[in-house]
Scaffold this motif. Structure first.
Motif, PDB file in Angstrom:
ATOM      1  N   ARG A 132       0.828  -1.210   0.000  1.00  0.00           N
ATOM      2  CA  ARG A 132       0.000   0.000   0.000  1.00  0.00           C
ATOM      3  C   ARG A 132       0.858   1.254   0.000  1.00  0.00           C
ATOM      4  O   ARG A 132       0.521   2.253  -0.653  1.00  0.00           O
ATOM      5  CB  ARG A 132      -0.925  -0.024   1.225  1.00  0.00           C
ATOM      6  CG  ARG A 132      -1.870   1.151   1.292  1.00  0.00           C
ATOM      7  CD  ARG A 132      -2.952   0.915   2.318  1.00  0.00           C
ATOM      8  NE  ARG A 132      -3.820   2.066   2.475  1.00  0.00           N
ATOM      9  CZ  ARG A 132      -4.938   2.057   3.165  1.00  0.00           C
ATOM     10  NH1 ARG A 132      -5.355   0.947   3.755  1.00  0.00           N
ATOM     11  NH2 ARG A 132      -5.673   3.152   3.275  1.00  0.00           N
ATOM     12  N   ALA A 135       1.529   3.497   5.576  1.00  0.00           N
ATOM     13  CA  ALA A 135       0.388   3.043   4.778  1.00  0.00           C
ATOM     14  C   ALA A 135      -0.946   3.554   5.309  1.00  0.00           C
ATOM     15  O   ALA A 135      -1.992   3.281   4.714  1.00  0.00           O
ATOM     16  CB  ALA A 135       0.363   1.519   4.731  1.00  0.00           C
ATOM     17  N   GLU A 189      -6.476  -4.701  -0.657  1.00  0.00           N
ATOM     18  CA  GLU A 189      -5.288  -4.097  -1.260  1.00  0.00           C
ATOM     19  C   GLU A 189      -5.010  -4.683  -2.639  1.00  0.00           C
ATOM     20  O   GLU A 189      -4.618  -3.960  -3.574  1.00  0.00           O
ATOM     21  CB  GLU A 189      -4.083  -4.278  -0.345  1.00  0.00           C
ATOM     22  CG  GLU A 189      -2.813  -3.591  -0.837  1.00  0.00           C
ATOM     23  CD  GLU A 189      -3.002  -2.096  -1.072  1.00  0.00           C
ATOM     24  OE1 GLU A 189      -2.407  -1.576  -2.041  1.00  0.00           O
ATOM     25  OE2 GLU A 189      -3.763  -1.453  -0.305  1.00  0.00           O
TER      26      GLU A 189
END
Length: 553
Positions: A375, A402, A465
């Motif tokens: 991420r 992140a 993700e």
């Protein structure tokens, strides 16, 4: 399910390192070890702790046999930590403040005999490549850590997660190197287990068994063919617990028991490779029997078994892993690596969770770190480059970058279970995982559902993700993938609210303590004293160093 038919030099070193466990397992049973202990459970007595160590080496081999090298690396790294603590206690070696873990392991093992283990170049059963462990114990530990953090042998992980164990790639350099690293870790752990079994035999009045243990070679060549694939399957009703596999496990268990009685079930002495497989399959038979007992106990408690719900969860985890692997195939660099590592780690985590193995949570720590890493690369590439370049970067740094700092408590609990040290507390971490379940979602028995809850949320977080990464290539395909995994379907805002509620509640526990309560042995007590009073002026030195070939045990 099916597994590719794998047979290569990678298995040669794994099976050679595993070879001495044949005699260790037999010795443990002859010394009074349990015939029914679930392999993932350490047990309360010292002998059962040793037996758990032997079973853990076999668990490492099982994951290596199915190509889950990341999971195998995690299990054997923990065992290297655990049995290094044993050697440290027996040699009076203390951890110095600020000392790197790998340096500590190197210093502890310096008191042991400096022996490398070698597979003979030629045996009566055929020719095998010579294998010498060139890495020191500290280097084995540090390389295993680099592997688990995605900085070493990345192609070996991609071979598992992305290329689905393509047989033609098993001979690739990085795959072979990963197998060798794991085998070296196994050999070190087996060396300590031999010392522990030998010592226990002497203390039990069985000195002749100690001689038998120490006369074993450091490695036993046992070919390159893995055990029957059905005995490697995950323990679900459709695969590893189907009636055919269960019947096979009962038959193997019977053969092993007959061997212990001095019988020859085949009418002859078994070859080394055959005996290794029998011992390994007996290890799997105990895992299968333990799972069946757990199902029986659950049925008595709740009145029925909901296999459909287990199948639903299995499909959820498989889809999350496969979507991450697909996204990895379309990416490159760190994002591709992180997704492949996450996919492999989630699969191993699920397989271990099915066996009531706390080490499943160790794999989730890897998933969490790599999701945060992916991420960060996706949303803040410059920040990611700085973190990647710094040797001081920790998993919490990736979480912070992140925007996942609300998962700090989850990261601490999983991080506690990623290592096995004298002053650690897996039970305290399990308690924290249980408390991370939102009060409105808890069942009456919620203290026993924390690990499964963590597994489901990590599967969701990984899938979210992976879908975001796929969205970089195709918004339409990302939407379709989101619909497949209904947990995060973009058309169901209630699902997203549930996810946000979990993150917000996890943040309220960011300062929750992990209570140290499950280590009560002498090594733990001494570790606590060192924290209070520092290093003793005269280090403890036993009269006999375990493993010293000149003075014996």
């Amino acid at each position: 399910m099916t597994l590719p038919r794998l047979d290569s030099a990678g298995f040669v070193v794994i099976r050679a390192a595993l070879g001495p466990t044949i005699h260790l397992r037999i010795a443990i049973r002859m010394l009074g070890g349990s015939a029914e202990r679930m392999p993932a459970h350490g047990g309360g007595s010292w002998l059962e702790q040793i037996a758990w160590g032997v079973d853990s080496v076999m668990a490492t081999a099982r994951l290596a046999y199915v190509g889950q090298l990341l999971g195998a690396g995690m299990v054997i790294r923990q065992q290297l930590e655990r049995w290094t603590e044993n050697l440290a206690y027996n040699s009076g070696t203390f951890h110095r403040p600020g000392e790197d873990r790998a340096d500590f392991i190197e210093r502890v093992w310096s008191v042991a005999p400096k022996q490398s283990w070698r597979m003979p170049a030629e045996t009566p059963n055929g020719r095998y490549p010579a294998f010498v462990s060139t890495r020191s114990p500290g280097r084995v530990f540090s390389d295993l850590s680099e592997f688990l953090h995605g900085r070493l042998y990345r192609e070996a992980v991609a071979w598992d997660a992305v290329e689905l164990l393509a047989p033609g790639r098993m001979g690739d350099s990085e795959v072979r190197s990963a197998y060798r690293l794991i085998a070296e870790g196994m050999a070190l752990v087996v060396e300590r287990l031999r010392a522990c079994v030998g010592t226990y035999a002497v203390e039990s009045g069985r000195a002749e068994m100690e001689s038998m243990v120490w006369q074993l070679p450091n490695a036993t060549p046992a070919g390159s063919k893995p055990p029957p694939s059905q005995m490697l399957y995950p323990l679900t009703p459709q695969t590893g617990l189907n009636p055919v596999v269960v019947a096979d496990s009962l038959a193997v268990h019977s053969v092993f028991e007959r061997i212990l009685k001095g019988e020859r079930p085949a009418g002859r002495v078994y070859r080394d490779d055959e005996m290794l497989d029998i011992c390994f399959l007996e290890f799997r038979a105990r895992a299968i029997a333990g799972a069946l007992r757990a199902f029986s106990q659950e049925k008595e408690k709740v009145g029925r078994l909901d296999f459909d719900y287990l199948l639903f969860r299995e499909n959820h985890y498989i889809l999350s892993s496969e979507i991450a692997a697909l996204a990895s195939r379309w990416e490159q660099g760190e994002i591709a690596d992180g997704l492949a590592i996450s996919a492999s780690a989630l699969r191993s985590g699920f397989w271990l969770w099915l066996e009531d193995d706390d080490r499943a949570m160790s794999m989730l720590r890897t998933v969490l770190e790599q999701v945060a890493r992916v991420r960060t690369w996706r949303t803040k590439p410059e920040k990611a480059r700085r973190l990647e370049a710094s040797p001081a970067t920790m998993p919490r740094d990736w979480l912070e970058a992140a925007g996942l700092r609300r998962l700090a408590a989850l990261n601490r609990a999983l991080g506690e279970m990623a290592h096995l040290r004298a002053d650690g507390s897996w039970s305290g971490a399990r308690d924290l995982l249980a408390e991370l379940q939102h009060p409105e979602s808890r069942i009456e028995d919620y203290l026993h559902t924390g690990r499964g809850h963590a597994l489901s949320w990590m599967s969701l977080i990984l899938a979210k993700e992976a879908v975001a990464v796929i969205g970089r290539h195709s918004a339409v395909l990302a939407r379709s993938m989101g619909e497949i995994v209904s947990w995060f379907d973009v058309d169901e805002p209630g699902r997203d609210r549930e996810y946000q509620r979990f993150l917000d509640f996890a943040w309220t526990l960011r300062r929750a303590d992990i209570i140290k309560k499950d280590r009560s042995g002498p090594a733990f007590r001494r570790a606590q004293l060192r924290k209070l009073f520092g290093e003793p002026p005269v280090p403890f030195r036993p009269a006999v160093l375990i493993g010293d070939p000149e003075v014996g045990m």
